[in-house]
Motif scaffolding. Sequence first.
Motif, PDB file in Angstrom:
ATOM      1  N   MET A   1      -4.860  -1.069  -6.787  1.00 24.65           N
ATOM      2  CA  MET A   1      -5.544  -2.343  -6.611  1.00 24.65           C
ATOM      3  C   MET A   1      -5.479  -3.184  -7.878  1.00 24.65           C
ATOM      4  O   MET A   1      -5.272  -4.396  -7.834  1.00 24.65           O
ATOM      5  N   SER A  72       0.878  -3.819  -2.634  1.00 22.21           N
ATOM      6  CA  SER A  72      -0.412  -3.262  -2.219  1.00 22.21           C
ATOM      7  C   SER A  72      -0.221  -1.998  -1.381  1.00 22.21           C
ATOM      8  O   SER A  72      -0.883  -0.975  -1.597  1.00 22.21           O
ATOM      9  N   MET A  76      -1.303   1.898  -2.417  1.00 20.32           N
ATOM     10  CA  MET A  76      -2.195   2.692  -1.569  1.00 20.32           C
ATOM     11  C   MET A  76      -1.542   4.021  -1.183  1.00 20.32           C
ATOM     12  O   MET A  76      -2.215   5.037  -1.038  1.00 20.32           O
ATOM     13  N   ARG A  77      -0.233   3.994  -1.034  1.00 20.60           N
ATOM     14  CA  ARG A  77       0.486   5.217  -0.621  1.00 20.60           C
ATOM     15  C   ARG A  77       0.746   6.150  -1.798  1.00 20.60           C
ATOM     16  O   ARG A  77       0.822   7.375  -1.613  1.00 20.60           O
TER      17      ARG A  77
END
Length: 238
Positions: A1, A72, A76-77
Amino acid sequence: MSAMLLFLCVIAAIAIWWSAGQGLLSKPWLEVGIASGPRDGHDADRPKLPVQKVGLGVFLAVVGALFTLFISAYLMRVNTQDWWATPVPRLLYVNTAILFASSLCLHWAKVEAVRGRREQLRTAMLAGLMTALAFVTGQVFAWRQLVAAGYLLADDAATSFFYVITGMHGLHILGGMVALARAARLVRTEAIVTPRLRLSVELCATYWHFMLAVWLVLLALFAGWAGSFIAFCRQLIT
């Protein structure tokens, strides 16, 4: 993030800098003499912002948002347990230098267009086009190196993200090459450097600089520099 926010800040800074240079951030209602009308014809003679520049600004904002979404999803992955990092081919650093050289060629072309020197402009445009082609070719060879090493598109998420994101960037470079080829054709057909040609070269240069900035962010992301930079910034803040 945090890396996504950093990328958004970079894109926003580029957009604000470009908009300020084009006069999009001006406040005509605060300028002296606006309410009473133009004085001595100076306001009437003030050049208007070409619609092509506004269109390019909107397009670059959309492109920036697209790559922000990719980044993004990547971030996240990357925090999942089944994530296996894909090695960055060394050829990517050579390709980065080539893209940087291509961006410099487009800046050179912009300068020559302002000066009205057609022959030098033609040389700069050709150099920019050839280096752009070399960059795309180098990216294909980097893909082939990964495939030869056993990193296939459907093997894992990291490799899939690498192919998709770099491929999307390569497609945008190819699209820019089409516009660049058109501008180079204008240089060959126009007897002098016309305002239309000057505008076309300026738009190509702006697009190239933007795509270079995007690629530098992507390279930092794949090489792991973005996380180190964010951690360093956090240490400075705390």
